[in-house]
Motif scaffolding. Sequence first.
Motif, short mmCIF file in Angstrom:
data_model
loop_
_atom_site.label_atom_id
_atom_site.label_comp_id
_atom_site.label_asym_id
_atom_site.label_seq_id
_atom_site.Cartn_x
_atom_site.Cartn_y
_atom_site.Cartn_z
N LEU A 119 72.39 104.63 55.60
CA LEU A 119 72.43 103.82 54.39
C LEU A 119 72.90 102.41 54.74
O LEU A 119 73.74 102.22 55.62
N ALA A 123 74.07 99.90 49.99
CA ALA A 123 73.93 101.24 49.42
C ALA A 123 75.25 101.99 49.47
O ALA A 123 75.61 102.71 48.52
N VAL A 152 68.86 99.39 45.06
CA VAL A 152 69.83 100.25 45.74
C VAL A 152 70.00 101.56 44.99
O VAL A 152 70.06 102.64 45.60
#
Length: 213
Positions: A119, A123, A152
């Motif tokens: 990620l 995020a 996101v």
Amino acid sequence: MTADASTDETIENTTDAAAPRVAASGPASEPDLDRAIEALLMVADEPQSVMGLATALSRPVKHVQAAIHRLVADYDGVDGTVRRGFELREVGGGWRIYVRGDYDQVVADYVSQQNPSRLSQAALETLAVIAYKQPISRGAIASIRAVNVDSVVRTLLGRGLVTELFTDSETGAINYGTTDLVLQQLGINSIDELPPISPLLADGTEGFDGDVR
């Protein structure tokens, strides 16, 4: 009265006076309007009201309502058409495209089988906000992070890390929360086991006013 004048009068009389006028460059036929609405719903992050769609497409509200009903029938396989894997639902005062409930497990299995990439920092920060402040709307997340979080949140939804908990009946805003997958990844049994975040913040409260672990 000439034939052209008669035609113009007929169009004028059949148009909803309270609805936006049809733009000269807008969709000219029912199939075009249906597809235009479909395109907008495919990229929308929140349920879209009939009035909002009508304004965006410069079409009368009653035409948009009719188009919505045609799309619902199309997706549901009415009149002999093939039932789709997605459906059009009316939620929170608007319309949104969802995966049909029959295929939730198929989608969940697909997502879980993908090789997860790391990620991004954005995020991770957004996931932390949701984890500590859930249930929380996308607008509130954006306010805390001071950036647009639409893409996101879509990423986190796609990864199965967050889910839509409910739609606010007054504002129509979707509220998000974390899933069991987050607990599994963190190795905890409950979100209550998350460590206190106040010591990690610059001033102990910035962006997380209220109840903070």
